[in-house]
Each structure stands twice: as structure tokens, then as C-alpha cells.
Enzyme design. Structure first.
Site, PDB file in Angstrom:
ATOM      1  N   GLU A 168      14.636  30.244 -10.498  1.00 47.23           N
ATOM      2  CA  GLU A 168      14.653  31.621  -9.992  1.00 47.23           C
ATOM      3  C   GLU A 168      13.257  32.076  -9.566  1.00 47.23           C
ATOM      4  OE1 GLU A 168      18.441  33.788 -12.224  1.00 47.23           O
ATOM      5  OE2 GLU A 168      16.400  34.134 -12.953  1.00 47.23           O
ATOM      6  N   GLU A 255      23.944  29.347 -11.476  1.00 41.70           N
ATOM      7  CA  GLU A 255      23.934  30.204 -12.669  1.00 41.70           C
ATOM      8  C   GLU A 255      24.576  31.541 -12.347  1.00 41.70           C
ATOM      9  OE1 GLU A 255      20.145  30.638 -14.737  1.00 41.70           O
ATOM     10  OE2 GLU A 255      20.594  32.751 -15.107  1.00 41.70           O
TER      11      GLU A 255
END
Length: 331
Positions: A168, A255
Site C-alpha cells: 500500500e 486485500e
């Protein structure tokens, strides 16, 4: 008598040969090859979609492990076996922590955890995402290149492998920071593994897939990360994803959570269902966050649950039960 003995011997040999042939046929029958990798084999990206060896679109579904340094009790074969048997997962994500006492401080320790998951996935014939779980990977480029080069060299000949080279990114530039990072790490992998899928992190916590779609990385079998938490990210993010999809970007939801973005709060059943419909419609593969017993809503397990207990209903959280229902009903 000699002729009778010879005839009997020939009949025995003929019977044995037929039995062996039957066993081979049974072993190679489609009914037996129901494991994910036996079914789909080598994945690739074609026309903005992840497809299998026969060119058919694939939607893989599974679970993500938690940060490796904090929930190491689940980084073992027993966990993967129970998830395959009781949750019907097709993939497992090994979220190798980089910062916060992770790989940067303990490279061998964290790498061994990931290798245990990779080898369990290979043995059980499911796919495995090897995740560089970092928010500042551009600051750790050399370490990422070394790690992924080693993993690709050791396991890249297996079709089970999926590389996620930046979990991320934060609010950083795609053309100036992220794209150059991805190009270098992809090159390190491709030295040893020419064809397994590599998933590339996108700006703003892997949500701005539309930015990546404007200027994608050149190369084969590259997909792009989309992350969401159902309580926080709703139709606006689906619209962003659709913009990227319409521009031909292959997206992989490595995710997602059923809760708010902080991993806590209520479990949003309706909003999760809307995301499930969207991912189903567009064949987006996904991994749910997470197999953990942390005292927060997004954890799929209740505190104190052991790897041997993850299939017991009493040990599964509300989020875990919701996600498991989507996993076990996929057929």
C-alpha cells in the site's frame, strides 16, 4: 501343462496391465484434478483480465494472513491445510512485514515464515501471494529487489506464485516514484521468472488504479492492486475501479475488509455484498484481511484461536463467518 502355465501367466500379466492402466486413468481424470492450480495452471494477463492456461477468465478467492511479525503463529502449514479443508480457499496471501521489526530488522526470520507458506501452498496445489507488506517501499528498493530475486529464483518455476511487490503506497507520485520502483523490482523478478503474475501497488493505499491506468508499466502478466474496506470505501471507489477496468487495466484485490478502513467497527454485511457482486461481475480475484486473532472486527478469528481450531465455528468472528460463507459457496 507347459502351455496351460504359459496361458495362465499371460492372463495374469494382462490383468495387471489393465489394473495399472485403470489407475493411471483415475489419477488423470478431471474429477481428481479439482485443486486450483491443477484446474487453472499457469495464470496470465490478457486483454485486461487474469486468465488461466486455457485463456478463460479466472476469479480466485482466499484469505490474507496478518503482518508476519505480529501474528506469526499462523505462518505454518497447519493453518493453510485447515483453510483449504474448512474455508475452501484457492489462494493464501503471506503479508511479510517490512518495517516495525519486520524484514528490515530480521530478514532471515521473516523470509522463512513466507517460505513456509509458499511451500505449503505448492504442496496443497493452491496459489500464494508473496506480499511485500510495506507503506514506504520506495525507500527499500534494494531490499525488495534482493528478496524478490531470491524468491523468484527458488520458486519461480511453480505456477502457484503471485508476487505483490508493494502492498500500500501512500500519497506518492505514480510517474516519479511508484512506476520507477515497479519497473526495477519487476526486472529483478523477470531475471528468474518470466511468466508468473506480478501485482503492482497503486497510489493512496492502493486505491487509485485509475492513475495507473493512464500510464501502466510495460511488460507481460502485470496486474494492479485495489484495496478496499467495505465500511469506508463504497460506490465512489467502485467507479474508480471501473474507470481503470474500462481502460484495460487488470486488477487484483489482494486485500479487503468487511469493516471500516481502520480494521475495526461494525461488520458491513450489505456493503460487503455489494463489493462481492462487483468483483464477481468483473472477475476480480480477492483475499480477505485477515487470518488473525487480534481483538478487532476485521480479524477472521476470535482471540486465542490456534491454527488447529480455525475451522471451529465457535472460534470464527462475525467477519470470518461472512467471508467464509462467500468462500465455501463459490461452487
Amino acid at each position: 501343462m507347459k502351455n496351460l502355465k504359459l496361458l495362465s501367466l499371460l492372463l495374469i500379466l494382462f490383468s495387471l496391465n489393465n489394473n495399472c492402466s485403470s489407475k493411471k486413468e483415475i489419477q488423470n481424470s478431471p474429477e481428481e484434478n479439482v485443486t486450483p492450480v491443477a484446474t487453472h495452471s499457469q495464470l496470465k494477463v490478457k486483454n485486461g483480465q487474469i486468465v488461466d492456461a486455457s485463456g478463460q477468465p479466472v476469479q480466485l478467492k482466499g484469505m490474507s494472513l496478518f503482518w508476519s511479525q505480529w501474528q506469526s503463529q499462523y505462518y505454518n502449514r497447519e493453518t493453510v491445510e485447515n483453510l483449504v479443508a474448512g474455508w475452501d480457499i484457492q489462494l493464501i496471501r503471506a503479508a511479510m512485514a517490512i518495517e516495525h521489526e519486520g524484514y528490515l530488522d530480521h530478514p532471515e526470520r521473516e523470509k522463512e515464515k513466507v517460505k513456509k507458506i509458499i511451500e505449503a501452498a505448492i504442496d496443497l496445489d493452491i496459489y500464494v501471494i508473496v506480499d511485500w507488506h510495506d507503506h514506504h517501499a520506495e525507500d527499500h528498493l534494494i531490499e525488495a529487489q534482493q528478496f524478490f530475486s531470491e524468491i523468484a529464483k527458488e520458486y519461480g518455476n511453480y505456477p502457484n506464485l503471485i508476487y505483490e511487490i508493494y502492498n500500500e503506497p501512500l500519497d506518492v507520485s505514480w510517474p516519479q516514484v511508484l512506476k520507477p520502483y515497479h519497473e526495477k523490482v519487476v526486472a529483478s523478478i523477470r531475471q528468474h521468472d518470466p511468466d508468473n503474475i506480478i501485482v503492482l501497488g497503486t497510489p493512496n493505499w492502493s486505491q487509485r488504479v485509475d492513475i495507473a491506468a493512464e500510464d501502466p508499466v510495460e511488460g507481460e502478466n502485470l496486474a494492479y492492486t485495489l484495496h478496499f474496506y467495505a465500511g469506508t470505501h463504497r460506490q465512489e471507489l467502485r467507479n474508480t475501479a471501473l474507470t481503470a477496468i474500462n481502460k484495460g487495466l487488470a486488477i487484483f484485490v489482494t486485500e479487503f475488509g468487511t469493516t471500516n478502513a481502520n480494521g475495526d467497527g461494525p461488520v458491513y454485511k450489505q456493503e460487503t455484498g455489494e463489493w462481492m457482486d462487483f468483483m464477481e461481475q468483473h472477475n476480480l480475484s480477492w483475499a480477505n484481511w485477515s487470518i488473525a486473532d487480534k481483538d478487532e472486527s476485521s480479524a477472521a478469528l476470535l482471540p486465542g484461536t490456534k491454527p488447529s481450531e480455525i475451522n471451529q465455528e465457535k472460534n470464527i468472528s462475525a467477519s470470518g463467518k461472512l467471508v467464509r460463507s462467500h468462500l465455501t459457496s463459490r461452487n
